[in-house]
Structure formats: structure tokens, C-alpha cells
Design an enzyme around this catalytic site. Structure first.
Site, PDB file in Angstrom:
ATOM      1  N   TYR A  96       0.854  -1.188   0.000  1.00  0.00           N
ATOM      2  CA  TYR A  96       0.000   0.000   0.000  1.00  0.00           C
ATOM      3  C   TYR A  96       0.884   1.230   0.000  1.00  0.00           C
ATOM      4  O   TYR A  96       1.835   1.312   0.778  1.00  0.00           O
ATOM      5  CB  TYR A  96      -0.900   0.000   1.243  1.00  0.00           C
TER       6      TYR A  96
ATOM      7  N   ASP B 209       9.359   3.007  -0.056  1.00  0.00           N
ATOM      8  CA  ASP B 209       8.269   3.619   0.705  1.00  0.00           C
ATOM      9  C   ASP B 209       8.433   3.191   2.157  1.00  0.00           C
ATOM     10  O   ASP B 209       7.996   2.119   2.559  1.00  0.00           O
ATOM     11  CB  ASP B 209       6.909   3.180   0.148  1.00  0.00           C
TER      12      ASP B 209
ATOM     13  N   LYS C  78       4.214   8.945   9.056  1.00  0.00           N
ATOM     14  CA  LYS C  78       3.946   8.323  10.363  1.00  0.00           C
ATOM     15  C   LYS C  78       4.905   8.790  11.479  1.00  0.00           C
ATOM     16  O   LYS C  78       4.718   9.870  12.001  1.00  0.00           O
ATOM     17  CB  LYS C  78       3.885   6.810  10.204  1.00  0.00           C
TER      18      LYS C  78
END
Ligand SMILES: *Cc1c(COP(=O)(O)O)cnc(C)c1O
Length: 429
Positions: free
Chosen positions: A144, A238, A266
Site C-alpha cells: 500500500y 516507501d 507516520k
């Protein structure tokens, strides 16, 4: 255990919010039942609006790696608030956070801050295309990378390996340049490279975290980076989830690879909306205002978010909790496997640093296909029993559980007993 107030708020929320949530995984769709509404959190604990207390293994899907409301982070935020909230001009803290991040990633000379992981990744793709002058990208099934059009393909949904959109509203044209390969399968990448000439980038989660935790096997990342280099393709790591998760810096370093472009999010905002993408000078100089790749943001580098990020990373550096994460992860893995064995439940556990999760399967999980062998109904039963025993887990089989640095021995005892009770419940299905 009552969920009365959560249920009431859920009903109220349905009127003006979509499904009463602002991000779909919060909706509990895959475990059944209604979502919990949260009142507050501190340290390793989170409290819902019915005053039920849980040990928090969601941690806002990763950012709260130091636990909630860490003192030094809160102090930094309060200090920043005194000076105002946003100025539409540069501040000193942006330079500070940029230095901390670039120092932690060997391949990163410059960084651009944005407001989310989604934004970081979509900008990184644009940058890779600008730099190479090519259009196509390869992504891996089950990875994702946020919800931008080009990346909503095989993104942890059931759409496996076809280049068809994983969401309504994404035009076929938007994903026609997105090629899919299988995680841990170099041949599947080679096939795409042989068939397509104009590939700008390969994007990967160095450790899969959005199909449950999936670890790269047999030097997969190293081989991938060599393959990319040989073919003039950029490698985009990522690390929105893995960044600062298993060491201070990136997972790529642990696997001895250096991506051309790295995406973060995050943890680097410490609970505030921050994303980032960075690379060596040659690549970053393509970005506006130095170059012609346009990317902008009204609130990018927000002073409060920068203060939170700096304090979080500084604290992480001084605490150096990574060995502790390994030890705790090892213990939790043990709890899961021991209880599973005791009650005769098939369970496989994958973990990486402060990310861990069980799959209810007897198949080794090393890609999206094997992840999907997990019995999600069993996970649903396990999930609700864990809630009842005071553990807040991500409400999906395919999300990692996150560990924070303030988990105590007492917390671990509670987790152990909860896992045992929940596994027992699963065995009776
Ligand atoms: C969470 C995540 C994103 C998206 O970040 P948002 O802040 O939710 O937009 C992108 N990539 C990975 C690997 C993630 O885990």
C-alpha cells in the site's frame, strides 16, 4: 464490558460522516461490529468513550512509537504553539527536522516535507518520472502506498496482479502505467522489465506492512536494487511505515540497499500530519523551485508538526528502544505461537522491529497471495476477544500491530493472558 457510548456516537457519526469514520480501516468492517470511539490516551494505554482501558497496539497505525503524550514531545508542541500555528513561510524547525532525517538516511541529501504518506509517495512518483523521462512504474501486489490514483492497484485488496483500478473512480488511464509484480519474486519483476521499456521506477515497502508484516527473503531487496540499477530504473523505498521502526533511520539500510528516493511519514510527525520524500541532490534538484517538477503545500512543514517530529526523533535517538522492540516482539511472537500450539490453532507470525502480526494459516507468509491464506474469520473472533481482554488491535488481519517504547512487563503479562484467552476462543470456532 459496555460499548454504549461508542455505539451512540457511531449512530450520530453516521449522519454527517461517511460510515462515521475518516479512514475506512477504522470502520471495523473486516472484524464485524461497530467502531470504538476514543476519548484519550497516555503512554501505552488508550481509553474509549465508555472508559474501557486498553493496551494500545494500534498507536495510530505507527506514529506513536514513544507511546501517547510523551513528556518531551508534549513540551516541544506546547512551546511551538506559543509562537503561532502556521505562517506560509519557512521556519528554523524545518531545517532541523530535515537535518535529522537526512543524517539518518545515507542516500538522502535533501528532503521535502508534505502532509501525509500518500502525498509523499505520489510526489516521489512524479519526481521519478521527471528525472527519468519515463512513465511506467512497478509496484508489488499487497503493498500500500497511499490512496493516489496510480497506486490504487493491487493495494492490499483482492485485485491481485491485474492492472485494473482497485477503487471505483480511478480511470483506467490513471493505472495503465502501473505494472504489478509479486513481493519476494524477482522473476516477476524481470518479466515486467522485459516486456516494458519505459519504466521510471520500482516502488516497494522494504518490509511489507499493509498485507500484514511480510519480510523480504533471500536478499530480495538487494537483488531488486541491482536489477533496477542495471536497467536505469529508480528504486523508491516507501518507508512511511518502516522508517525509524527497526533502527534509527530506514529499513533499507538493514537490508544493505540504498533507494534512489525514500518516502517517509507516520513516525516522523510524532502524531501530527507529516510526510516526506528525499533523495540525493541530483534528483531533488528537479523539484520546484530548483527544478521543473511542481509540488507544493499550504501547510507543508507546519511548525507544530515539525516540533513534534523533531522531539520524537530526538527522543527515539536517545532512548534507542530498538533492542527492546526486538525483545518484546520476540516475547509476543512466543505468546502467540505457544498459545496456538496449546489449542491446536494454525498460526504463522511475522515481525520486524516494532511491527508484528499473526496470520491464521499454516502457510509461510511471504507475499500477498500467501498472506491471503489467513482465515480472516478467525482473526475477527481473535480481535474481539482481545478487545474484551483489554488489548486494542488494528481491526484487520492485514494490518501490523505496533509496539511502543513504554510497554511494561505488566503490559506484557496482560497481553500474554489476552492472547491465550483469544486463541482458546478461536480454537472453539
Ligand atoms: C500509511 C502508509 C502510507 C500512506 O500514508 P498516509 O499518511 O496514510 O497517507 C503510504 N505508504 C505506506 C507504506 C504506509 O504504511
Amino acid at each position: 464490558m459496555s460499548f454504549k457510548n461508542s455505539e451512540k456516537l457511531y449512530k450520530e457519526g453516521l449522519v454527517h460522516l461517511v460510515g462515521a469514520v475518516n479512514s475506512p480501516v477504522r470502520a471495523f468492517a473486516s472484524v464485524g461490529g461497530n467502531p470504538l470511539f476514543i476519548q484519550k490516551a497516555k503512554g501505552s494505554k488508550i481509553v474509549d468513550v465508555d472508559s474501557n482501558r486498553y493496551i494500545d497496539l494500534v498507536l495510530s497505525y505507527g506514529p506513536m512509537i514513544l507511546g501517547h503524550k510523551h513528556k518531551t514531545v508534549q513540551k516541544a508542541i506546547k512551546k511551538a504553539l506559543k509562537n503561532g500555528y502556521t505562517f506560509g513561510a519557512s521556519t528554523k524547525n524545518e531545517i532541523k527536522l530535515a537535518k535529522i532525517v537526512c543524517d539518518a538516511f545515507p542516500g538522502m541529501d535533501k528532503v521535502r516535507f508534505v502532509n501525509s504518506g500518500t502525498e509523499a509517495v505520489l510526489s516521489a512518483l512524479r519526481l521519478a518520472r521527471a528525472f527519468t523521462g519515463k512513465d511506467k512504474i512497478i509496484k508489488f501486489a499487497g503493498c500500500y502506498h497511499g490512496h493516489s490514483d496510480a497506486l490504487l492497484v493491487a493495494a492490499g485488496s483482492g485485485l491481485a496482479t491485474l492492472s485494473i483500478p482497485g477503487s471505483k473512480g480511478v480511470p483506467n488511464d490513471a493505472v495503465k502505467n502501473t505494472l504489478i509484480a509479486e513481493y519476494n519474486n524477482l522473476e516477476s519483476v524481470k518479466r515486467q522489465i522485459e516486456e516494458h521499456k519505459d519504466i521510471a521506477a520500482i516502488i516497494i515497502e522494504p518490509v511489507g506492512g499493509n498485507m500484514g508484516v511480510v519480510i523480504p527473503q533471500d536478499n530480495f531487496l538487494k537483488k531488486l536494487s541491482v536489477l533496477a540499477k542495471e536497467n536505469g530504473i529508480l528504486l523508491i523505498a516507501d518507508e512511511v511505515m518502516t522508517g525509524f521502526r527497526s533502527k534509527f533511520g530506514g529499513a533499507q539500510e538493514l537490508f544493505d540497499v540504498e533507494a534512489d528516493i525514500t518516502c517517509l511519514g507516520k513516525v516522523i510527525g510524532g502524531g501530527f500530519p507529516v510526510g516526506a520524500y528525499g533523495a540525493r541532490n541530483e534528483i531533488m534538484e528537479m523539484v520546484s523551485p530548483l527544478g521543473d517538477m511542481y509540488q507544493a503545500g499550504t501547510l507543508s512543514g507546519n511548525p507544530i508538526a515539525m516540533a513534534s517530529g523533531i522531539a520524537t526523533l530526538k527522543e527515539l535517538k536517545s532512548q534507542d528502544p530498538y533492542q527492546k522492540f526486538d525483545e518484546i516482539g520476540d516475547k509476543i511472537e512466543g505468546f502467540l505461537l505457544n498459545s496456538a500450539k496449546k489449542y491446536g490453532v494454525d498460526v504463522v507470525v511475522n515481525r520486524f522491529g516494532s511491527m508484528i502480526n499473526p496470520f491464521f494459516t499454516n502457510v509461510k507468509v511471504e507475499d500477498f497471495t500467501t498472506a491471503q491464506t489467513s482465515d480472516t474469520e478467525k482473526f475477527g473472533v481473535f480481535f474481539w476477544e482481545m478487545i474484551k481482554k483489554g488489548i486494542f488491535l488494528p481491526p484487520s488481519q492485514f494490518e501490523a500491530w505496533f509496539l511502543c517504547s513504554v510497554l511494561s512487563e505488566q503490559d506484557l503479562d496482560i497481553i500474554k493472558n489476552a492472547i491465550d484467552a483469544s486463541m482458546k476462543k478461536v480454537s472453539k470456532m
